[in-house]
Design an enzyme around this catalytic site. Structure first.
Site, short mmCIF file in Angstrom:
data_model
loop_
_atom_site.label_atom_id
_atom_site.label_comp_id
_atom_site.label_asym_id
_atom_site.label_seq_id
_atom_site.Cartn_x
_atom_site.Cartn_y
_atom_site.Cartn_z
N ASN A 126 -21.80 5.44 -10.00
CA ASN A 126 -20.38 5.34 -9.67
C ASN A 126 -19.82 6.75 -9.45
O ASN A 126 -20.26 7.71 -10.06
CB ASN A 126 -19.58 4.67 -10.79
CG ASN A 126 -18.11 4.58 -10.45
OD1 ASN A 126 -17.72 4.00 -9.46
ND2 ASN A 126 -17.27 5.20 -11.28
N GLU A 151 -19.87 4.50 -2.93
CA GLU A 151 -18.81 5.43 -2.54
C GLU A 151 -19.31 6.48 -1.53
O GLU A 151 -18.61 6.77 -0.55
CB GLU A 151 -18.25 6.14 -3.78
CG GLU A 151 -17.44 5.24 -4.70
CD GLU A 151 -18.29 4.50 -5.73
OE1 GLU A 151 -17.72 3.75 -6.55
OE2 GLU A 151 -19.53 4.68 -5.72
N ASP A 186 2.08 10.76 -14.58
CA ASP A 186 1.30 9.94 -13.68
C ASP A 186 2.06 9.66 -12.39
O ASP A 186 3.05 10.32 -12.08
CB ASP A 186 0.85 8.64 -14.36
CG ASP A 186 -0.56 8.28 -13.92
OD1 ASP A 186 -0.79 8.12 -12.71
OD2 ASP A 186 -1.44 8.16 -14.78
#
Length: 419
Positions: A131, A194, A241
């Site tokens: 990943n 990815e 965030d």
């Protein structure tokens, strides 16, 4: 393309701002950066770049497409491309003992819990499953980080599986990579694909080289090797965030670093929390997912996650409506299905420019009847990043701002005659 070549392109086009004034990584860089791509040449003696993908126009440059065709390019691009394993990398120019104090890791705001690596791609592998994804990484020591692993996402699942077997999860963190690869790893693709997706977007293979711990990574300015401890946790946060508000403090897994390598005079890439680049990388990857899901129920023409909605909570979806049946409602529900964290969506006609907030408001003003065209979905899963949610549970709202086709004449916009 590579980070340096992209910066050269931006410099040649006159869009790269360069700041040579000495600055501290504590507050000064974040206080100085604007919205344009910026290279700081002296941050405690190091180079820092920000905003390389800070707008749709910049993303379009990296992808090599017109900015108004991004969605069409992304929604039609396959996720399978070829990757190429190579034996060497410019990232291996300097190999040394890990020491994060040598890097210009930024502290962005006065309430931050730590300096944070914000553009680091964490590449992990366990039992043959790989990943790559971006995680915020708080610095807790010269060779330690605390990582925010979102529950049930891929890195979290790999770490949990390793921990259940009493093992650490080997990782490598790459900083300063090809902007197309950076975008690709921000996108939801089949697990472990990815870099294949990045190759498809680039139109040529992504080169990967193997670190000492066996993790294969793309060429980068900086590579940090290590592992995520199976049980050790530390406080992570506060951190600003996507909404520009502080996320909560959580106990999160600790990363131990075992090796550090980098280019000579490396360029450290940082994302400004809640800045344009953060929005682009977190929001735009959902747009092709929405486009392809809505395509199943309506003739979709375009999708945008709006800047006013933090490029994450609000979507505008443009469709060609062929009837007054449930096309708009179905498009609303398809949009929410594609992006679970979405809060509000508005469906508009082809004549509405979804990149213009005034045009979207015009559609609401002239084509919405509140008791008929607003759909409310209470007590559903949203996002923990939404300050109004309770542990990620909130209310979603869909707005049908399309015209009533049976009375089209009432809604069609007048056009000035051409002389």
């Amino acid at each position: 393309m590579g980070l340096r070549r992209f910066l050269e392109q931006l410099r040649s086009e006159g869009v790269l701002r360069e700041i040579r004034e000495p600055l501290s990584p504590v507050y000064e860089v974040s206080a100085t950066v604007g919205k344009e791509p910026t290279l700081f040449t002296d941050v405690n003696g190091s180079r820092v770049v920000m905003n390389i993908l800070g707008s749709r126009e910049l993303l379009a440059k990296a992808l090599g497409v017109p900015h108004d065709r991004i969605i069409h390019h992304l929604s039609s691009c396959p996720t399978e491309g070829e990757v190429k394993i190579v034996g060497d990398s410019p990232a291996k120019e300097i190999i040394e003992k890990p020491d994060l104090s040598m890097l210009p890791v930024l502290t962005h705001f006065e309430g931050d819990g730590a300096p944070y690596i914000t553009a680091g791609v964490v590449v992990s592998e366990y039992e043959g499953v790989m990943n790559a994804s971006i995680h915020r990484l708080g610095v807790t020591g010269k060779d330690r980080l605390v990582a925010r692993l979102v529950e049930f996402r891929h890195t979290y699942n790999l770490h949990r599986k390793a921990a259940e077997n009493g093992e650490s999860l080997p990782i490598a963190i790459v900083i300063g990579i090809d902007p197309v690869i950076l975008f690709a790893v921000s996108t939801r693709v089949p697990e472990g694909r990815e870099f294949n997706y990045a190759s498809a977007l680039r139109g040529e293979p992504v080169e990967l080289f193997e670190c000492k711990n066996g993790i294969k990574v793309p060429h980068a300015e900086i590579v940090l090797e290590g592992y995520i401890h199976p049980t050790e946790v530390a406080d992570e946060g506060p951190f600003v965030d996507i909404s520009g508000t502080y996320d909560i403090i959580r106990k999160q897994p600790v990363i131990h670093l075992t090796n550090m390598m980098h280019r000579r005079d490396p360029i450290y890439h940082a994302l400004l929390p809640a800045g344009g680049e953060h929005h682009i990388l977190m929001g735009v990857p959902y747009e092709p997912l929405i486009f392809n899901e809505v395509k199943k129920v309506a003739d979709v023409r375009n999708v945008v996650l709006t800047s006013g909605g933090c490029c994450y909570f609000h979507a505008a979806v443009q469709i060609h409506k062929s009837s007054d049946d449930d096309e708009a409602r179905k498009a609303i529900e398809a949009t929410f299905a594609a992006h679970k964290s979405l809060k509000h969506v508005i469906i508009v006609d082809e004549d509405i420019n979804i990149f213009d907030p005034n045009d979207i408001e015009f559609a609401i003003a002239t084509r919405v009847k509140g008791d008929e065209d607003i759909y409310i979905y209470p007590n559903v899963r949203g996002s923990t990043l939404d300050p109004r949610s309770e542990n990620g549970i909130g209310t979603k709202v869909g707005i049908d701002a399309t015209m009533d086709l049976s009375k089209r004449w009432k809604f069609q916009r007048v056009r000035r005659p051409k002389i």
